[in-house]
Design a protein around this motif. Structure first.
Motif, PDB file in Angstrom:
ATOM      1  N   UNK A 108     -65.234 -41.361  66.274  1.00  0.00           N
ATOM      2  CA  UNK A 108     -65.571 -42.387  67.258  1.00  0.00           C
ATOM      3  C   UNK A 108     -64.806 -42.187  68.561  1.00  0.00           C
ATOM      4  N   UNK A 109     -63.567 -41.693  68.491  1.00  0.00           N
ATOM      5  CA  UNK A 109     -62.766 -41.499  69.697  1.00  0.00           C
ATOM      6  C   UNK A 109     -62.876 -40.076  70.243  1.00  0.00           C
ATOM      7  N   UNK A 160     -54.971 -37.547  71.606  1.00  0.00           N
ATOM      8  CA  UNK A 160     -56.125 -38.446  71.632  1.00  0.00           C
ATOM      9  C   UNK A 160     -56.047 -39.458  70.496  1.00  0.00           C
ATOM     10  N   UNK A 161     -55.712 -38.971  69.295  1.00  0.00           N
ATOM     11  CA  UNK A 161     -55.564 -39.875  68.173  1.00  0.00           C
ATOM     12  C   UNK A 161     -54.475 -40.907  68.441  1.00  0.00           C
ATOM     13  N   UNK A 162     -53.332 -40.442  68.907  1.00  0.00           N
ATOM     14  CA  UNK A 162     -52.190 -41.330  69.106  1.00  0.00           C
ATOM     15  C   UNK A 162     -52.452 -42.343  70.222  1.00  0.00           C
ATOM     16  N   UNK A 163     -53.187 -41.939  71.246  1.00  0.00           N
ATOM     17  CA  UNK A 163     -53.496 -42.859  72.341  1.00  0.00           C
ATOM     18  C   UNK A 163     -54.376 -44.011  71.879  1.00  0.00           C
ATOM     19  N   UNK A 164     -55.095 -43.795  70.777  1.00  0.00           N
ATOM     20  CA  UNK A 164     -55.962 -44.841  70.226  1.00  0.00           C
ATOM     21  C   UNK A 164     -55.331 -45.525  69.015  1.00  0.00           C
ATOM     22  N   UNK A 227     -48.166 -31.853  76.821  1.00  0.00           N
ATOM     23  CA  UNK A 227     -48.999 -33.016  76.484  1.00  0.00           C
ATOM     24  C   UNK A 227     -48.150 -34.274  76.277  1.00  0.00           C
ATOM     25  N   UNK A 228     -46.980 -34.119  75.645  1.00  0.00           N
ATOM     26  CA  UNK A 228     -46.145 -35.263  75.282  1.00  0.00           C
ATOM     27  C   UNK A 228     -44.929 -35.356  76.209  1.00  0.00           C
ATOM     28  N   UNK A 229     -44.475 -36.571  76.435  1.00  0.00           N
ATOM     29  CA  UNK A 229     -43.323 -36.772  77.302  1.00  0.00           C
ATOM     30  C   UNK A 229     -42.029 -36.442  76.554  1.00  0.00           C
ATOM     31  N   UNK A 230     -40.916 -36.259  77.293  1.00  0.00           N
ATOM     32  CA  UNK A 230     -39.649 -35.864  76.662  1.00  0.00           C
ATOM     33  C   UNK A 230     -39.170 -36.844  75.594  1.00  0.00           C
ATOM     34  N   UNK A 231     -39.370 -38.129  75.820  1.00  0.00           N
ATOM     35  CA  UNK A 231     -38.905 -39.125  74.846  1.00  0.00           C
ATOM     36  C   UNK A 231     -39.627 -38.964  73.508  1.00  0.00           C
ATOM     37  N   UNK A 232     -40.927 -38.723  73.563  1.00  0.00           N
ATOM     38  CA  UNK A 232     -41.693 -38.534  72.328  1.00  0.00           C
ATOM     39  C   UNK A 232     -41.287 -37.245  71.632  1.00  0.00           C
ATOM     40  N   UNK A 233     -41.072 -36.190  72.426  1.00  0.00           N
ATOM     41  CA  UNK A 233     -40.596 -34.924  71.846  1.00  0.00           C
ATOM     42  C   UNK A 233     -39.279 -35.124  71.111  1.00  0.00           C
TER      43      UNK A 233
END
Length: 269
Positions: A108-109, A160-164, A227-233
């Motif tokens: 769906x996403x 994409x998955x995480x953004x949803x 793709x990911x910001x430093x904090x998420x890394x």
């Protein structure tokens, strides 16, 4: 008896025949051709029906093994400094209904996944029916150069998955497919939907663990950092030792941790 055979269990043939007859009836066919797959899968009996549908048959023993694995994963998450975020299922039907719904939501996403057809119960067995992808390769099957080329796509798909608000929860090389030139993901497990930060970090740690042995820690982290910001890394770094304990991941956690920290420092994280 081999411990794997014991853990997986064997579904009695008359019960399997009943599932096959039910499938034929549901899809208006007098008979169907069934090919059982030689897969070391503790959580289902997988088969292909008429080279059109991929079917998972889930028994109570499969559900019990899943519950035991889930308990172990939650203990591992606790050892990483967070509460466990993996959900368990009470019945085989719950297992197949979750995978059906997770696959539907991913499609769906815009995330590639086999088309879910239905999930139902037959004589205490959970039955999941998906479209069959006849010509796919797993990440394990790819040459290193192709893994390197696909790494950005993998992180874009996860993002994409995480953004949803979704998470995979069991990302391994065999759960990442290439079919018709596109990446697909399969076999998502159930995680607490209110723990987005932790499940995102865990998925990211698993993806880095998949890539490091194939393309090296620096390139794996570089693809993630695009793709990911430093904090998420940096949050993914927390789960590397936990992921390393899993038998389906072999990688250099020390090198990955070092490269994650370097990437975060360069980005001002």
């Amino acid at each position: 008896m081999d411990i794997r055979q014991f853990a997986r269990g064997t579904v009695e043939w008359p019960r399997i025949e009943r599932v096959v007859r039910t499938l034929a009836d549901r899809y208006g066919r007098e008979e169907v051709r069934v090919e059982f797959l030689e897969a070391d899968n503790w959580l289902s009996t997988p088969c292909v029906v008429d080279e059109e549908w991929f079917v998972k048959i889930v028994s109570r023993q499969n559900a019990l093994v899943h519950a035991l694995l889930t308990t172990g994963r939650n203990v591992g998450a606790f050892s990483s400094g967070t509460e466990g975020f993996f959900d368990r299922f009470a019945t085989p039907r719950e297992m197949v209904e979750h995978e059906y719904e997770a696959t539907r939501r991913m499609r769906e996403i815009g995330v590639n996944a086999p088309r879910p057809i239905e999930a139902f119960e037959v004589n205490g067995l959970g039955v999941l029916v998906l479209e069959y992808l006849p010509a796919f390769r797993t990440f394990d099957d790819l040459a290193d150069r192709e893994v390197r080329a696909r790494a950005p796509d993998l992180f874009e798909m996860l993002a994409t998955m995480h953004a949803h608000g979704l998470a995979h929860g069991d990302l391994r090389a065999e759960n990442i497919l290439v079919c018709d030139g596109e990446l697909y993901v399969i076999d998502a497990t159930s995680v607490h939907e209110d723990r987005v930060d932790e499940t995102t970090a865990y998925d990211l740690a698993c993806a880095l663990a998949v890539l490091e042995p194939r393309i090296g820690a620096r390139e794996a982290v570089g693809a993630a950092a695009a793709v990911y910001d430093p904090e998420t890394l940096l949050s993914a770094r927390t789960f590397l030792d936990f992921v390393r304990l899993r038998p389906d991941h072999e990688f250099d956690s020390t090198q990955l941790r070092s490269e994650v920290e370097k990437a975060a420092d360069l980005s001002g994280g």
